[in-house]
Design a protein around this motif. Structure first.
Motif, PDB file in Angstrom:
ATOM      1  N   GLN A  12    -164.232 -43.637  35.463  1.00 48.78           N
ATOM      2  CA  GLN A  12    -165.199 -44.657  35.081  1.00 48.78           C
ATOM      3  C   GLN A  12    -164.637 -45.472  33.924  1.00 48.78           C
ATOM      4  O   GLN A  12    -163.689 -45.054  33.258  1.00 48.78           O
ATOM      5  CB  GLN A  12    -166.523 -44.015  34.651  1.00 48.78           C
ATOM      6  CG  GLN A  12    -166.390 -43.139  33.418  1.00 48.78           C
ATOM      7  CD  GLN A  12    -167.696 -42.476  33.002  1.00 48.78           C
ATOM      8  OE1 GLN A  12    -168.773 -42.847  33.460  1.00 48.78           O
ATOM      9  NE2 GLN A  12    -167.605 -41.483  32.144  1.00 48.78           N
ATOM     10  N   VAL A  13    -165.216 -46.619  33.689  1.00 50.64           N
ATOM     11  CA  VAL A  13    -164.903 -47.432  32.517  1.00 50.64           C
ATOM     12  C   VAL A  13    -166.105 -47.348  31.579  1.00 50.64           C
ATOM     13  O   VAL A  13    -167.256 -47.504  32.024  1.00 50.64           O
ATOM     14  CB  VAL A  13    -164.613 -48.888  32.895  1.00 50.64           C
ATOM     15  CG1 VAL A  13    -164.292 -49.713  31.648  1.00 50.64           C
ATOM     16  CG2 VAL A  13    -163.451 -48.951  33.884  1.00 50.64           C
ATOM     17  N   ALA A  14    -165.858 -47.070  30.309  1.00 54.92           N
ATOM     18  CA  ALA A  14    -166.928 -46.872  29.337  1.00 54.92           C
ATOM     19  C   ALA A  14    -166.876 -47.946  28.257  1.00 54.92           C
ATOM     20  O   ALA A  14    -165.813 -48.235  27.709  1.00 54.92           O
ATOM     21  CB  ALA A  14    -166.798 -45.486  28.696  1.00 54.92           C
ATOM     22  N   ILE A  15    -168.031 -48.522  27.938  1.00 58.66           N
ATOM     23  CA  ILE A  15    -168.157 -49.507  26.872  1.00 58.66           C
ATOM     24  C   ILE A  15    -169.027 -48.907  25.774  1.00 58.66           C
ATOM     25  O   ILE A  15    -170.139 -48.443  26.040  1.00 58.66           O
ATOM     26  CB  ILE A  15    -168.788 -50.823  27.380  1.00 58.66           C
ATOM     27  CG1 ILE A  15    -167.999 -51.366  28.580  1.00 58.66           C
ATOM     28  CG2 ILE A  15    -168.823 -51.862  26.267  1.00 58.66           C
ATOM     29  CD1 ILE A  15    -168.600 -52.616  29.196  1.00 58.66           C
ATOM     30  N   VAL A  16    -168.504 -48.928  24.530  1.00 60.58           N
ATOM     31  CA  VAL A  16    -169.168 -48.260  23.419  1.00 60.58           C
ATOM     32  C   VAL A  16    -169.137 -49.155  22.188  1.00 60.58           C
ATOM     33  O   VAL A  16    -168.099 -49.758  21.888  1.00 60.58           O
ATOM     34  CB  VAL A  16    -168.483 -46.905  23.090  1.00 60.58           C
ATOM     35  CG1 VAL A  16    -169.253 -46.152  22.014  1.00 60.58           C
ATOM     36  CG2 VAL A  16    -168.322 -46.052  24.343  1.00 60.58           C
ATOM     37  N   ASP A  17    -170.254 -49.227  21.482  1.00 59.85           N
ATOM     38  CA  ASP A  17    -170.309 -49.925  20.193  1.00 59.85           C
ATOM     39  C   ASP A  17    -169.868 -48.926  19.127  1.00 59.85           C
ATOM     40  O   ASP A  17    -170.558 -47.942  18.856  1.00 59.85           O
ATOM     41  CB  ASP A  17    -171.735 -50.410  19.926  1.00 59.85           C
ATOM     42  CG  ASP A  17    -171.848 -51.231  18.634  1.00 59.85           C
ATOM     43  OD1 ASP A  17    -170.960 -51.125  17.768  1.00 59.85           O
ATOM     44  OD2 ASP A  17    -172.854 -51.958  18.502  1.00 59.85           O
ATOM     45  N   ILE A  18    -168.697 -49.176  18.523  1.00 55.69           N
ATOM     46  CA  ILE A  18    -168.160 -48.243  17.523  1.00 55.69           C
ATOM     47  C   ILE A  18    -168.153 -48.868  16.128  1.00 55.69           C
ATOM     48  O   ILE A  18    -167.394 -48.454  15.266  1.00 55.69           O
ATOM     49  CB  ILE A  18    -166.748 -47.771  17.917  1.00 55.69           C
ATOM     50  CG1 ILE A  18    -165.783 -48.955  18.046  1.00 55.69           C
ATOM     51  CG2 ILE A  18    -166.788 -46.969  19.211  1.00 55.69           C
ATOM     52  CD1 ILE A  18    -164.328 -48.542  18.225  1.00 55.69           C
ATOM     53  N   ILE A  58    -172.925 -48.122  25.373  1.00 58.72           N
ATOM     54  CA  ILE A  58    -173.540 -49.330  25.917  1.00 58.72           C
ATOM     55  C   ILE A  58    -173.696 -49.216  27.428  1.00 58.72           C
ATOM     56  O   ILE A  58    -174.794 -49.359  27.964  1.00 58.72           O
ATOM     57  CB  ILE A  58    -172.702 -50.575  25.558  1.00 58.72           C
ATOM     58  CG1 ILE A  58    -172.654 -50.770  24.037  1.00 58.72           C
ATOM     59  CG2 ILE A  58    -173.275 -51.816  26.239  1.00 58.72           C
ATOM     60  CD1 ILE A  58    -171.737 -51.898  23.588  1.00 58.72           C
ATOM     61  N   SER A  59    -172.612 -48.947  28.130  1.00 58.66           N
ATOM     62  CA  SER A  59    -172.673 -48.833  29.592  1.00 58.66           C
ATOM     63  C   SER A  59    -171.413 -48.182  30.120  1.00 58.66           C
ATOM     64  O   SER A  59    -170.395 -48.083  29.416  1.00 58.66           O
ATOM     65  CB  SER A  59    -172.857 -50.212  30.245  1.00 58.66           C
ATOM     66  OG  SER A  59    -171.754 -51.057  29.957  1.00 58.66           O
ATOM     67  N   THR A  60    -171.489 -47.717  31.350  1.00 59.24           N
ATOM     68  CA  THR A  60    -170.311 -47.286  32.101  1.00 59.24           C
ATOM     69  C   THR A  60    -170.364 -47.968  33.466  1.00 59.24           C
ATOM     70  O   THR A  60    -171.432 -48.349  33.938  1.00 59.24           O
ATOM     71  CB  THR A  60    -170.261 -45.766  32.296  1.00 59.24           C
ATOM     72  OG1 THR A  60    -171.415 -45.340  33.020  1.00 59.24           O
ATOM     73  CG2 THR A  60    -170.204 -45.040  30.954  1.00 59.24           C
ATOM     74  N   TYR A  77    -157.987 -43.941  40.082  1.00 60.17           N
ATOM     75  CA  TYR A  77    -157.719 -43.557  38.691  1.00 60.17           C
ATOM     76  C   TYR A  77    -157.843 -44.794  37.817  1.00 60.17           C
ATOM     77  O   TYR A  77    -156.965 -45.665  37.827  1.00 60.17           O
ATOM     78  CB  TYR A  77    -156.319 -42.940  38.546  1.00 60.17           C
ATOM     79  CG  TYR A  77    -156.121 -42.234  37.221  1.00 60.17           C
ATOM     80  CD1 TYR A  77    -156.388 -40.877  37.098  1.00 60.17           C
ATOM     81  CD2 TYR A  77    -155.697 -42.928  36.093  1.00 60.17           C
ATOM     82  CE1 TYR A  77    -156.227 -40.221  35.878  1.00 60.17           C
ATOM     83  CE2 TYR A  77    -155.533 -42.286  34.875  1.00 60.17           C
ATOM     84  CZ  TYR A  77    -155.804 -40.938  34.777  1.00 60.17           C
ATOM     85  OH  TYR A  77    -155.648 -40.298  33.570  1.00 60.17           O
ATOM     86  N   THR A  78    -158.952 -44.892  37.067  1.00 56.34           N
ATOM     87  CA  THR A  78    -159.115 -46.038  36.177  1.00 56.34           C
ATOM     88  C   THR A  78    -158.033 -45.983  35.114  1.00 56.34           C
ATOM     89  O   THR A  78    -157.885 -45.000  34.411  1.00 56.34           O
ATOM     90  CB  THR A  78    -160.509 -46.043  35.526  1.00 56.34           C
ATOM     91  OG1 THR A  78    -160.679 -44.878  34.722  1.00 56.34           O
ATOM     92  CG2 THR A  78    -161.606 -46.093  36.585  1.00 56.34           C
ATOM     93  N   HIS A  79    -157.277 -47.065  34.989  1.00 52.95           N
ATOM     94  CA  HIS A  79    -156.077 -46.988  34.162  1.00 52.95           C
ATOM     95  C   HIS A  79    -156.112 -47.855  32.906  1.00 52.95           C
ATOM     96  O   HIS A  79    -156.042 -47.340  31.799  1.00 52.95           O
ATOM     97  CB  HIS A  79    -154.833 -47.348  34.975  1.00 52.95           C
ATOM     98  CG  HIS A  79    -153.581 -47.235  34.172  1.00 52.95           C
ATOM     99  ND1 HIS A  79    -152.955 -48.332  33.591  1.00 52.95           N
ATOM    100  CD2 HIS A  79    -152.856 -46.162  33.806  1.00 52.95           C
ATOM    101  CE1 HIS A  79    -151.892 -47.922  32.913  1.00 52.95           C
ATOM    102  NE2 HIS A  79    -151.803 -46.618  33.027  1.00 52.95           N
ATOM    103  N   GLN A  80    -156.207 -49.179  33.035  1.00 50.40           N
ATOM    104  CA  GLN A  80    -156.074 -50.044  31.856  1.00 50.40           C
ATOM    105  C   GLN A  80    -156.594 -51.433  32.178  1.00 50.40           C
ATOM    106  O   GLN A  80    -156.543 -51.881  33.318  1.00 50.40           O
ATOM    107  CB  GLN A  80    -154.602 -50.121  31.438  1.00 50.40           C
ATOM    108  CG  GLN A  80    -154.321 -50.876  30.146  1.00 50.40           C
ATOM    109  CD  GLN A  80    -153.888 -52.334  30.350  1.00 50.40           C
ATOM    110  OE1 GLN A  80    -153.813 -52.794  31.482  1.00 50.40           O
ATOM    111  NE2 GLN A  80    -153.629 -53.056  29.279  1.00 50.40           N
ATOM    112  N   GLY A  81    -157.100 -52.103  31.139  1.00 53.98           N
ATOM    113  CA  GLY A  81    -157.572 -53.459  31.344  1.00 53.98           C
ATOM    114  C   GLY A  81    -157.540 -54.271  30.064  1.00 53.98           C
ATOM    115  O   GLY A  81    -157.282 -53.738  28.973  1.00 53.98           O
ATOM    116  N   TRP A  82    -157.830 -55.578  30.182  1.00 55.46           N
ATOM    117  CA  TRP A  82    -157.760 -56.479  29.034  1.00 55.46           C
ATOM    118  C   TRP A  82    -158.783 -57.603  29.219  1.00 55.46           C
ATOM    119  O   TRP A  82    -158.957 -58.137  30.308  1.00 55.46           O
ATOM    120  CB  TRP A  82    -156.360 -57.080  28.928  1.00 55.46           C
ATOM    121  CG  TRP A  82    -155.931 -57.384  27.524  1.00 55.46           C
ATOM    122  CD1 TRP A  82    -155.828 -58.620  26.938  1.00 55.46           C
ATOM    123  CD2 TRP A  82    -155.543 -56.444  26.515  1.00 55.46           C
ATOM    124  NE1 TRP A  82    -155.399 -58.490  25.631  1.00 55.46           N
ATOM    125  CE2 TRP A  82    -155.217 -57.163  25.341  1.00 55.46           C
ATOM    126  CE3 TRP A  82    -155.448 -55.046  26.490  1.00 55.46           C
ATOM    127  CZ2 TRP A  82    -154.785 -56.543  24.167  1.00 55.46           C
ATOM    128  CZ3 TRP A  82    -155.030 -54.430  25.324  1.00 55.46           C
ATOM    129  CH2 TRP A  82    -154.704 -55.177  24.182  1.00 55.46           C
TER     130      TRP A  82
END
Length: 411
Positions: free
Chosen positions: A251-257, A266-268, A276-281
């Protein structure tokens, strides 16, 4: 690159490649012997010497043998703010190499910083305030600190350097991310049984040579790779927040840190044909997140697949479009610069995608440089990573099997 191809979750899908550590040498018997060191070679009629190309020239290269290494991995760049000289920082199995690439007619291998412990196929480098921060999957490695201004005065190259500091708040790490706006490093892919479940560690870099722990986050499990940004995108709910977006295997996870003592999920999100979720920009306007899955080409027989997510609402990511590349090669690391996406595409080399029409779901290949001429198939060889951010337009490329390449768009 995935830490271990024998990891139980993926063993069935990876039998074809053999149950061995992912050292980048799988199925490499047909690769042409790389030239030991190559200078400027223009891209003419689709070739730059032995290397297939389109719109990108080879400026120079340095082989692994010259580095005294057997495998390459990550790469990053640094421009000296005092001298304006440009440097490549390349990860090797046994060290980190430093190369002055200012004069591409005379690439200067200045020396290397040996691994803090043992050799490893995985090493990652990022830069903050003229210091390099280096992690590795090597046991007990921690994070090395190297003052890059020392490269100004090297007279006996190549030399063996010592580290200027070392952070040992974790042992191994797969990758490290730095938010230069806030001065924090974010090592990811640490031990799965550590206090943050192999998630992300927060490390304060205000004392450059003596990093300090500031907590971490592991509620979404192991983070293989990540980006951390100071958010100024379209979702007003998070304006000014520090946002972590992690590729967490499934999964891809978004977090307010923003608050290191109280990170907030925040969300996944997931997507079809996930392997295999690997990398993004992020795109530069932080509206879209361009992302790669490292095993979808292997598992599902896709051509190189690049996914684009619309993050207009960080709480509700939506798949915007996907792009299929020109080959079946596996996609690895990708970085955005203005309206282009520079993709390290393993055996297909560096592929440069035009994303100026991304809002209209239009993506096209603008050029490429292929450091692995013998094959474009789905194997773990060739280009590991690419660094496109030098003001000169030089692009730094690391090849697992052949070493360092410096390329540039053809004039």
């Amino acid at each position: 690159m995935i830490k271990n191809k024998c990891y139980l979750l993926f063993v069935i899908t990876l039998i074809f490649y053999g149950c061995s550590s992912d050292d980048g040498n799988a199925d490499n018997n047909d690769q042409l012997d790389p030239e030991p060191s190559v200078g400027f070679t223009p891209c003419e009629n689709g070739m730059a010497g032995i290397y297939p190309c389109n719109a990108y020239d080879l400026l120079g290269s340095i082989s692994l043998s010259e580095f005294g290494a057997t495998a390459g991995n990550d790469v990053w760049g640094w421009t000296d703010p005092t001298t304006n000289k440009e440097y490549a920082l390349m990860g090797l199995d046994n060290a980190t190499a430093f190369v002055d690439i200012t004069d591409t007619d005379n690439l200067i291998y200045l020396g290397k910083l040996p691994s803090a412990t043992s050799s490893s196929s995985w090493r990652d480098i990022k830069v903050y305030q003229d210091h390099a921060y280096i992690v590795s999957e090597a046991d007990g490695h921690g994070m090395q600190v190297f003052d890059l201004t020392r490269l100004r005065n090297v007279t006996d190259a190549p030399k063996t350097f010592n580290a200027d500091g070392r952070y040992t708040g974790f042992g191994n790490a797969h990758n490290v991310v730095i938010n230069e706006d806030t001065g924090f490093a974010y090592p990811v892919g640490t031990a799965r049984d550590d206090e943050f479940n192999g998630g992300v560690h927060f490390v304060d870099l205000q004392d450059l040579k003596n990093p300090v722990s500031a907590g971490g986050y592991g509620m979404n499990g192991y983070s293989h790779d990540a980006q951390v940004i100071t958010y100024n995108g379209p979702d007003a709910d998070y304006a000014g927040a520090e946002i972590f977006i992690g590729a967490n295997e499934s999964q891809v996870a978004i977090v307010d840190i923003t608050n290191k003592g109280n990170p907030v999920a925040i969300s996944t999100f997931r997507y079809s044909n996930l392997a295999y979720t690997h990398q993004g920009w992020f795109t530069e306007d932080q509206r879209y997140f361009i992302f790669g899955d490292e095993l979808d080409e292997v598992n599902f027989g896709f051509d190189s697949r690049t996914l684009v997510f619309d993050l207009l609402d960080l709480d509700n990511p939506i798949l915007h479009t996907s792009y299929s590349g020109e080959t079946t090669a596996i996609d690895h690391n990708g970085y955005v610069k203005e309206d282009q996406y520079f993709l390290a595409n393993y055996r297909a080399g560096v592929r440069v995608l035009d994303i100026s029409g991304i809002a209209n779901k239009t993506i096209s290949e603008a050029g490429f440089f292929d450091t692995f001429p013998s094959s474009n198939s789905a194997g773990f060889d060739g280009v590991w990573s690419v660094y496109p951010y030098l003001a000169s337009g030089k692009i730094i490329v690391s090849d697992i099997d052949s070493g360092l390449f410096v390329i540039k768009k053809s004039e």
